[in-house]
Design an enzyme around this catalytic site. Sequence first.
Site, PDB file in Angstrom:
ATOM      1  N   TYR A 126     -44.795 -78.781  70.881  1.00  0.00           N
ATOM      2  CA  TYR A 126     -45.062 -78.234  72.210  1.00  0.00           C
ATOM      3  C   TYR A 126     -45.682 -79.287  73.121  1.00  0.00           C
ATOM      4  CZ  TYR A 126     -44.221 -73.400  70.736  1.00  0.00           C
ATOM      5  OH  TYR A 126     -43.652 -72.235  70.289  1.00  0.00           O
ATOM      6  N   LYS A 149     -71.323 -63.629  51.799  1.00  0.00           N
ATOM      7  CA  LYS A 149     -70.883 -62.967  53.026  1.00  0.00           C
ATOM      8  C   LYS A 149     -69.543 -63.542  53.485  1.00  0.00           C
ATOM      9  CE  LYS A 149     -73.727 -66.110  55.812  1.00  0.00           C
ATOM     10  NZ  LYS A 149     -74.804 -66.207  56.825  1.00  0.00           N
TER      11      LYS A 149
END
Length: 349
Positions: free
Chosen positions: A244, A35
């Site tokens: 940042y 999956k």
Amino acid sequence: MSTATLSVDLDAIAANWRAMDKASASGVQTAAVVKADAYGLGLPRVARALAQAGARRFFVAVTEEGVTLRQILGPGPQICILSGHMAGDTEMIADLDLTPMLNSLDQVTRHLEALPGHAFGVQLDTGMNRLGMEEPEWEAIAPFVLEAGPEVLMSHLACADEPDHALNEVQLANFLAMTNGTGVPRSLAATGGIMLGPKYHFDLTRPGIGLYGGRPYEAARPVVSLSLPVIQTRQIAAGEPVGYGGTWVAEQPTLVASVSGGYADGLPRTLSNAAVLWDGDTPCPLIGRVSMDTITVDISHLPHIPRSLDIFGPNQSPDDLADVAGTIGYELLTSLSQRYYRRYYEGGK
């Protein structure tokens, strides 16, 4: 290239499946869970490698994944749908010979009315409280369902990665109580359940994360490596910030490498100022915040400027990095970006 390279060892996946098959009790069929695009590693190549290794039954999460897998594998292998038979799935299930694991009375009714005689399994809830029928619901409809001939009765362990957890024995007892005497093949164990031992194996095991080199299968062969190209380097002075928010400030002159990769590629911000990347066997600290497309790394101690740095590789598995990020290897694998250039190795190549 400025694109990071995700390398996938298909031989290792096949070897891990064979090891899971060998670890399953004698006479037990071993399926393969593929999956979420084979846990983020690419369903087409991974599914074919597993089929070549000997897998004949596959599990996916939803019917659309089953459709894709059938197109990859062609007729023959059994493809089981864990979400069952949802409204709107009937035509796909019938046309592509998919086997839904029915989770509720509504799904049982839908399947048996729409596709009488078509293969199905039943999922039972033995204590995880997620998918499957609880004991009272199952008792009420079991005679009717069993008469229709299910392929398998299955459940899922909630704590199989913790061998001493009391819920494992509780779920085993519940599963036995709900399935003994039915005469139907049974399945309880995924990777962790296989490691718990033969009494959890029944007729079918369903390894997933162990195929891809993840815990709790500690003996798994490593499957993935991920190399992030160095885009630019710069020398900064003591007192200068990086990234940042300026969350990392140089205490001394530092050579900083900006590498291609970030949270848009599945590398979470929780790695900021915490993880390491690797130049061969040499660790290089990640400094500053992980941004969308770029990570900054201290390479002051290296004798050369590397072309790339590894974030997955021999010295750091997805599980190792997940420990730093505060998550699990499953999440990192299934979050891997489609931006990565995927390189597959098999047959020693």
